[in-house]
Design a protein around this motif. Sequence first.
Motif, short mmCIF file in Angstrom:
data_model
loop_
_atom_site.label_atom_id
_atom_site.label_comp_id
_atom_site.label_asym_id
_atom_site.label_seq_id
_atom_site.Cartn_x
_atom_site.Cartn_y
_atom_site.Cartn_z
N GLY A 1 -7.00 -3.30 -6.38
CA GLY A 1 -7.01 -2.63 -5.08
C GLY A 1 -7.90 -1.41 -5.13
N SER A 2 -7.59 -0.43 -4.30
CA SER A 2 -8.41 0.77 -4.26
C SER A 2 -7.54 2.02 -4.26
N SER B 1 0.83 -1.20 0.00
CA SER B 1 0.00 0.00 0.00
C SER B 1 0.87 1.25 0.00
N THR C 1 -3.84 1.56 -9.94
CA THR C 1 -3.71 0.29 -9.27
C THR C 1 -4.22 -0.80 -10.18
N ASP D 1 -3.52 -0.97 -2.05
CA ASP D 1 -4.33 0.24 -1.92
C ASP D 1 -3.46 1.49 -1.89
#
Length: 102
Positions: A84-85, A21, A81, A40
Motif C-alpha cells: 500500500g502507501s 486504511s 505497510t 493505505d
Amino acid sequence: GDMDVSAPAEVPLSLVVERGSIDVHLLSPASVDTCVAAGDTVITLPPGGYSLDLSMAAGSITTDETIYDDPDSPYVIRACTGAGSVRIRGQEELGEEVPENL
C-alpha cells in the motif's frame, strides 16, 4: 476495516489494521504508530519536525515539504505497510479548518 481518527492535543496513538486504511488527523504534535498489512495510511500533522520511521514492503512513501525528519523530536511517527502507501502531510496544505469539537 478502515479507521478514521482525529485526536486532541498530545494524545499518542497506536493503530493496526490488517486490510483497509488508516487516516489520522492530529490537531497538535503527538506520537503515532500505525501498521497496515494491506492498504493505505495517511497521517496529517501540524507542520514541523518529527522523528520519522516509515517503512513499506511494496508501495510508496510520500512526505509533504512541511513535515521533516528530526531524530531529536519527542514526537515519533511510525508508519508501516506491507502492500500500500504511506502519506505524511502537513495540516496547512489541506486548506480545511480544524474541527472545533476536538
